[in-house]
Every structure is written in structure tokens, then in C-alpha cells.
Design an enzyme around this catalytic site. Structure first.
Site, short mmCIF file in Angstrom:
data_model
loop_
_atom_site.label_atom_id
_atom_site.label_comp_id
_atom_site.label_asym_id
_atom_site.label_seq_id
_atom_site.Cartn_x
_atom_site.Cartn_y
_atom_site.Cartn_z
N THR A 122 1.70 -3.28 -8.77
CA THR A 122 0.62 -2.92 -7.84
C THR A 122 -0.71 -3.33 -8.45
O THR A 122 -1.09 -2.81 -9.51
CB THR A 122 0.66 -1.40 -7.58
OG1 THR A 122 1.96 -1.10 -7.06
CG2 THR A 122 -0.39 -0.96 -6.60
N CYS A 263 2.78 6.82 -8.57
CA CYS A 263 2.11 5.88 -7.66
C CYS A 263 0.98 6.49 -6.85
O CYS A 263 -0.16 6.03 -6.95
CB CYS A 263 3.16 5.26 -6.73
SG CYS A 263 4.50 4.52 -7.63
#
Ligand code: UGA
Length: 432
Positions: A122, A263
Site C-alpha cells: 500500500t 491496515c
């Protein structure tokens, strides 16, 4: 096509094993030689249902291999997936890109033929541009393409999410690499997965915007659950009633403790920092972060009320401490806030988690790991169901602790209040 996955953490290992299982030739690289040796010996460093079997099977078939030699592995491969971590920087919300940039420099020295460098990690918008710049320094004739292909794998369900994705997002500014990636994913596309081709920057932002939206959805339902508690309404009815509207959708509308994991907390903060960089505001996400950070305090306050504000020497059991079920991951789990706070107030805490002892509590006073559910319940005043493991869903408390009665605070709404009350236990849950 030969694939090289750099980083054998969660993303790299799951994706590598799944790509190999689809018939590709995959090499997984990591600088940690202990990890690579363990993997060669069939020992999987993370807890993920089904992963061990997939790794062992494909290693035996010789479709999956492991190495510490990045340069050699990159040279031998056509598609290079960057799967290293992007944790938050110390004392800042910005994603730390040092691992990404280090790996990129190493890749730049190993480009011997056309390669596609794909980020699965990410990464903030424009990181792909930065990667391209670094690669160009050593490869001015540009025998490479940089693509963003974010992962949408949930811990505990990662293999299923890989094989049956809602969508595959590929962000590329060049048609050639887009075609190659589409071909790689063809076995999943032919089974119904939607393939979305976008610009590289769009793909980078889709990942952050998706996680931030899911975090918003959870936070929204958690706040509605607070209102339900004040008004005698059952949050489950609200989630069902809202979720039936296809524009809203029923998933990620389960009220519970603060969202956690590796996350959502990190990515919601990182997208704010990207917005700051580009001088714009994401005020909705800012308030989601704030609301989620306050949520553990709020639930703790409920715990104190349940115990009549007399916490000292109270015996509290935690069933489950991980941030969600089917993972051993403790990162940003709300138990990391709740257990130390209760300990500080003098409670004696026992916890049972199907993934065992947690080093995170080793230095916290009066916190003990139990080897079984039964043992964790002995002598308890209050049982907090913190994580929704299947192991807890069909418990008969009455049979487990003959005669002794404790209070149950079900933070995941896994029990029917009527059934538990019938067993003779005082029962609290979330938003009902
Ligand atoms: C999340 C995303 O769901 C994945 O799509 C994404 O790929 C991944 O982050 C990532 O960026 O790598 P994950 O962190 O594994 O996956 O866990 P989730 O299942 O999304 O749960 C996150 C948190 O939300 C947990 O604390 C969970 O208990 C909570 N949650 C989830 C709720 O409180 N209610 C819900 O209805 C759903």
C-alpha cells in the site's frame, strides 16, 4: 512468465503462493534468511488458514521457491512484485517508504531485460512516479514499466479473497504492461472477477480510499450502536435494514470494538497525510480516526459501569485478544488499550486466544494467559468476548463453570441475549 515477489510478509507470501497455485513459476525473496530457511522447511511465519498447505504443495511441485538473493531472482524474472511493508513513520502519520525505495534501488541494478515492476504494497499516490525516477537513473533506455496493483486481502480470509476477488485493480500508464497483467489474472477473470484498468495514480488512491471508506462504514455503525444503546433499539435490526439497500450493502456493518489491524488505522492516517501534502482536507476521515480512537475508552467506561465502578481485584476474562478472528495479529487490537487500562485499575485479567500466548501483555501486571476456555473462565467476575472466533460461538457457559455465575459483555454480539439470559447469566452486548 516468471514472477518474483519481494517481501515474504503477509502480502508477498499469500500472493506468491496463490500465483504459483494458478500455475505460475514464482520465487519469493526476503532479506531475512531465517524466514527463508523456515519457509523452505515448510514452516509458515504467519497464521493464515490454508496458507501452509498451499505453500508446501507448490514448493513440492517446484512452482514456488524461496531465496535471499534479490539480484539473481530479479534477473531471472519478468514480473517483479514489491510486497514490502509501508509502516507509519515514527512520530508522523506518513507512510515510511524506506523499504520500498531500498528495494527499488536494488532492482534498478538487476534489470537485464524488459521487466514490469508492480507495487502490491500500500503506497501513497505518486510513489509509482518516484519508483520510476529511481529506476531511470540506472536504466535510461527504460527497459521496464512501473505498475500499481494493490491487494485487497483480508487477514484470515486472504486466500479466498485472492481467488475470488471483487475486483482486480491494475494501474498502468502503458498498454503493454496492462495486457500482460490482464493475462496473468486471466484464470481469476474467467471465473468472474472484474478487472479494472486505471492510471497508476488512480490505482494507488483506490486502495487508500477503499480502506478509509470501510473504516468509515464501521465507525458509522459503531456510533449508531451507541445511539441504539440509549434508545432501546437493536443495532442488528438497523444493520440489516440499512444493508438491504443495495446502495449501502450489508457488509462491514457489524458494530463492535474499535477497528484495528495493520491496515485501517495506518491507512486512514496516511491518506490524511497525502491530503495535507496536496493541500486539501479529508475531514470525514479525520473524524473517523478520532471516533475510533475514542471507542476503546467508551467501551471501557461501559465495563466500569458493568462492574459498578469497583475494578480493584475484579477478575476479568478476555475471550480473544487479536484484532479480529482467524489471525494471530495483535497490531492495533483494541485489547491492547483495554487490558492495560483494566490492569492499571487493579483488575486481575485472564485471557484465552486460539492463537495462544501474547508477548504484548508480558509486562502488564496481573495479566495471565490461559490454555483453555474453561480455565480462563474459572473464578471470573466478568467475561469480555473481545474477538469473534468460531470457538466461542457455541459455548454453553452453564456447563463449563458449574454453579458459578459471571457477567458476560459480548463486544461482538455473537450470542443471542435470550439464550444467555436463560442460562442464568447477566448479559451485555453492543448496541442492543
Ligand atoms: C483490511 C481490508 O478489509 C482489506 O480489503 C485490505 O486488503 C487490508 O485491510 C489491507 O489493506 O491489507 P484486514 O485489516 O485484514 O483487511 O481486516 P478487516 O476484515 O477489514 O477488519 C479490520 C477491522 O475492522 C477489524 O478490527 C474488524 O474487527 C473490524 N470490523 C470489520 C468491524 O468492526 N466490523 C465489521 O463489520 C467489519
Amino acid at each position: 512468465m516468471k514472477l518474483c515477489m519481494i517481501g515474504t510478509g503477509y502480502v508477498g507470501l499469500v500472493s506468491g503462493a496463490c500465483f504459483a497455485d494458478l500455475g505460475n513459476d514464482v520465487i519469493c525473496v526476503d532479506k531475512d534468511s531465517n524466514k527463508i530457511n523456515s519457509l523452505i522447511n515448510g514452516q509458515i511465519p504467519i497464521y493464515e488458514p490454508g496458507l501452509s498447505e498451499l505453500v508446501i504443495k507448490n514448493y513440492k511441485n517446484k512452482r514456488l521457491n524461496f531465496s535471499t538473493n534479490l539480484k539473481k531472482s530479479v534477473k531471472e524474472s519478468d514480473l517483479i512484485f514489491i510486497c514490502v511493508g509501508t509502516p507509519p513513520k515514527k512520530r508522523s502519520n506518513t507512510a515510511d517508504l524506506s523499504q520500498i525505495l531500498n528495494v527499488t534501488k536494488k532492482i534498478s541494478l538487476a534489470i537485464n531485460k524488459f521487466k514490469i515492476i508492480i507495487t502490491k504494497s500500500t503506497i501513497p499516490v505518486t510513489t509509482g512516479d518516484e519508483i520510476e525516477k529511481i529506476l531511470l537513473k540506472k536504466n535510461s533506455k527504460k527497459k521496464f514499466s512501473v505498475v500499481s496493483n494493490p491487494e485487497f486481502l483480508r487477514e484470515g480470509e486472504a486466500i479466498r479473497d485472492f481467488i475470488y476477488p471483487d475486483r482486480i485493480v491494475v494501474g498502468s500508464n502503458e498498454n503493454k504492461s496492462n495486457r500482460i497483467l490482464k493475462n496473468l489474472y486471466n484464470p481469476l477473470i474467467s471465473k468472474g472477477a472484474t478487472y479494472l484498468s486505471t492510471s497508476r495514480r488512480s490505482a494507488e488512491l483506490i486502495k487508500y480510499a477503499s480502506n478509509a471508506f470501510l473504516a468509515t462504514k464501521i465507525t458509522f455503525i459503531n456510533e449508531i450502536a451507541n445511539l441504539c444503546e440509549k434508545t432501546g433499539i437493536n443495532i442488528e435490526d438497523i444493520s440489516i435494514g440499512m444493508g438491504l439497500d443495495k446502495r449501502i450493502g450489508s457488509r462491514f456493518l457489524r458494530a463492535g470494538p474499535a477497528y484495528g489491524g495493520s491496515c485501517f488505522p495506518k491507512d486512514t492516517k496516511a491518506i490524511i497525510s497525502t491530503a495535507d501534502k496536496f493541500k486539501t482536507k479529508l475531514s470525514v476521515i479525520e473524524s473517523v480516526i478520532k471516533s475510533n480512537e475514542n471507542r476503546s475508552e467508551l467501551l471501557l467506561d461501559r465495563v466500569y459501569d458493568i462492574l459498578n465502578r469497583e475494578i480493584k481485584n475484579k477478575k476479568v476474562t478476555f475471550l480473544g485478544v487479536t484484532f479480529k478472528a482467524n489471525t494471530d495479529d495483535m497490531r492495533d487490537s483494541s485489547s491492547l488499550k483495554m487490558i492495560p487500562a483494566l490492569s492499571k485499575k487493579g483488575a486481575i485479567i485472564k485471557y484465552y486466544d486460539p492463537t495462544g500466548y501474547k508477548k504484548e501483555f508480558s509486562k502488564i501486571k496481573n495479566v495471565y494467559n490461559s490454555d483453555s476456555i474453561k480455565q480462563s473462565l474459572q473464578g471470573s467476575d466478568l467475561v469480555i468476548v473481545h474477538t469473534e472466533w468460531n470457538d466461542f460461538k457455541s459455548l454453553n457457559f452453564k456447563n463449563l463453570v458449574k454453579g458459578k455465575k459471571f457477567i458476560i459483555y459480548d463486544m461482538r454480539n455473537i450470542y443471542s441475549p435470550e439464550k444467555i439470559k436463560k442460562q442464568g447469566f447477566k448479559y451485555y452486548s453492543v448496541g442492543r
